[in-house]
Design a protein around this motif. Structure first.
Motif, mmCIF file in Angstrom:
data_model
loop_
_atom_site.group_PDB
_atom_site.id
_atom_site.type_symbol
_atom_site.label_atom_id
_atom_site.label_comp_id
_atom_site.label_asym_id
_atom_site.label_seq_id
_atom_site.Cartn_x
_atom_site.Cartn_y
_atom_site.Cartn_z
ATOM 1 N N ASP A 1 -29.359 18.664 -16.043
ATOM 2 C CA ASP A 1 -30.745 18.188 -16.021
ATOM 3 C C ASP A 1 -31.635 19.164 -15.253
ATOM 4 O O ASP A 1 -32.126 18.867 -14.152
ATOM 5 N N ARG B 1 -33.618 14.949 -23.973
ATOM 6 C CA ARG B 1 -32.358 15.546 -23.519
ATOM 7 C C ARG B 1 -31.213 14.709 -24.062
ATOM 8 O O ARG B 1 -31.253 13.480 -24.029
ATOM 9 N N ASP C 1 -27.692 21.566 -20.014
ATOM 10 C CA ASP C 1 -28.775 20.723 -19.517
ATOM 11 C C ASP C 1 -28.426 19.247 -19.602
ATOM 12 O O ASP C 1 -28.875 18.440 -18.784
ATOM 13 N N SER C 2 -27.620 18.872 -20.598
ATOM 14 C CA SER C 2 -27.237 17.464 -20.726
ATOM 15 C C SER C 2 -26.469 16.992 -19.495
ATOM 16 O O SER C 2 -26.497 15.807 -19.152
ATOM 17 N N GLY D 1 -35.209 17.810 -14.340
ATOM 18 C CA GLY D 1 -35.220 16.844 -13.253
ATOM 19 C C GLY D 1 -35.017 17.484 -11.902
ATOM 20 O O GLY D 1 -35.674 17.135 -10.909
#
Length: 277
Positions: free
Chosen positions: A268, A185, A264-265, A271
């Protein structure tokens, strides 16, 4: 494929033999950079350089015959394998891969006769179509071809490095590459910087106006890792991956995947899903 990698790992002589033999065969010569990458990942850049020096001999022959791609990829994968080994991170490796694309562009510019031939072939292909195509100025056509040439080599260099990493995991760390790639990521600052550069280049605001795809590819691969990771977490069928790659044949969807990687960065997704499960 495993047998080839295992043979190359039996020693320097075997690695050189495998790289040389693959380098002599059309299409199979694309495996030569992956062999050198495997040596670099396992034994370091010094050993990889020894193998690459011999592996380059048949690739120089192909370059003299007009095919410079295997030689460019040999240099590119060697550099990327060195970065990945020293950093143990795919993020700097993806960013350095941009330089591989730029280097491929420079190599093409240094072979003007090959560029002219490539331009003529594309123009003939366009003229042979049933539909009328608008006339494209030669300078613009060459600029597009040079950029596509660089993007293609950046993409192939990353894919061949992934093949080398998969070989390494297969032989010495089963399942390691899958776990490593599923967790890949981009940091928020890096992802945002890439997206900003892409937008600026798209509007021709910067001097990097022809480099839009260079800034998208790291986000694209981060998006691919995101999808693989989510499918792995949910333990879904491999058919989902097949469907995903079929959808990626549509360029707009591939660009949309880069947007999801940007999100997503910060968010997440993997996670958060793991915490909920």
């Amino acid at each position: 494929m495993r047998g080839l990698a295992q043979y190359a790992m039996n020693g320097r002589r075997q690695a050189i033999t495998a790289a040389l033999l693959c380098g002599l065969i059309p299409l199979a010569n694309m495996l030569t950079p992956a062999i050198v990458g495997l040596v670099g990942l396992r034994h370091g850049p010094r050993e990889a350089l020894m193998v690459a020096a011999w592996a380059a001999l048949p690739l120089f022959g192909w370059a003299m015959a007009g095919d410079i791609t295997p030689l460019i990829l040999l240099v590119g994968v060697f550099v990327l394998a060195t970065v990945l080994r020293q950093s143990s991170s795919w993020q700097p490796t993806m960013l350095v891969a941009i330089l591989v694309g730029v280097g491929a562009e420079l190599a093409l510019r240094l072979r003007p006769e090959f560029l002219v031939l490539l331009t003529e072939q594309v123009e003939m292909f366009m003229a042979s179509g049933n539909t009328e195509m608008p006339a494209v100025p030669p300078d613009m056509m060459q600029g597009v071809l040079i950029n596509l040439f660089g993007v293609m080599h950046m993409f192939l260099a990353i894919c061949l490095l992934m093949l080398a990493r998969w070989w390494q995991a297969l032989l010495f760390n089963p399942g390691g590459f899958q776990q490593e790639f599923h967790q890949f990521r981009l940091q928020p600052s890096v992802a945002v910087a890439l997206m900003v550069l892409f937008v600026l280049a798209s509007f021709g605001i910067t001097a990097l106006s022809g480099w839009t795809m260079y800034f998208v590819l790291p986000l694209f691969f981060a998006g691919v890792a995101l999808v693989h990771g989510l499918i792995g977490i949910k333990k879904l069928s491999r058919l989902w991956l097949i469907a995903f790659y079929m959808l990626m044949l549509n360029p707009p969807l591939a660009q949309l995947l880069a947007v999801f990687a940007l999100a997503d960065s910060w968010y997440d997704f993997r996670g958060r899903i793991q915490k909920q499960s």
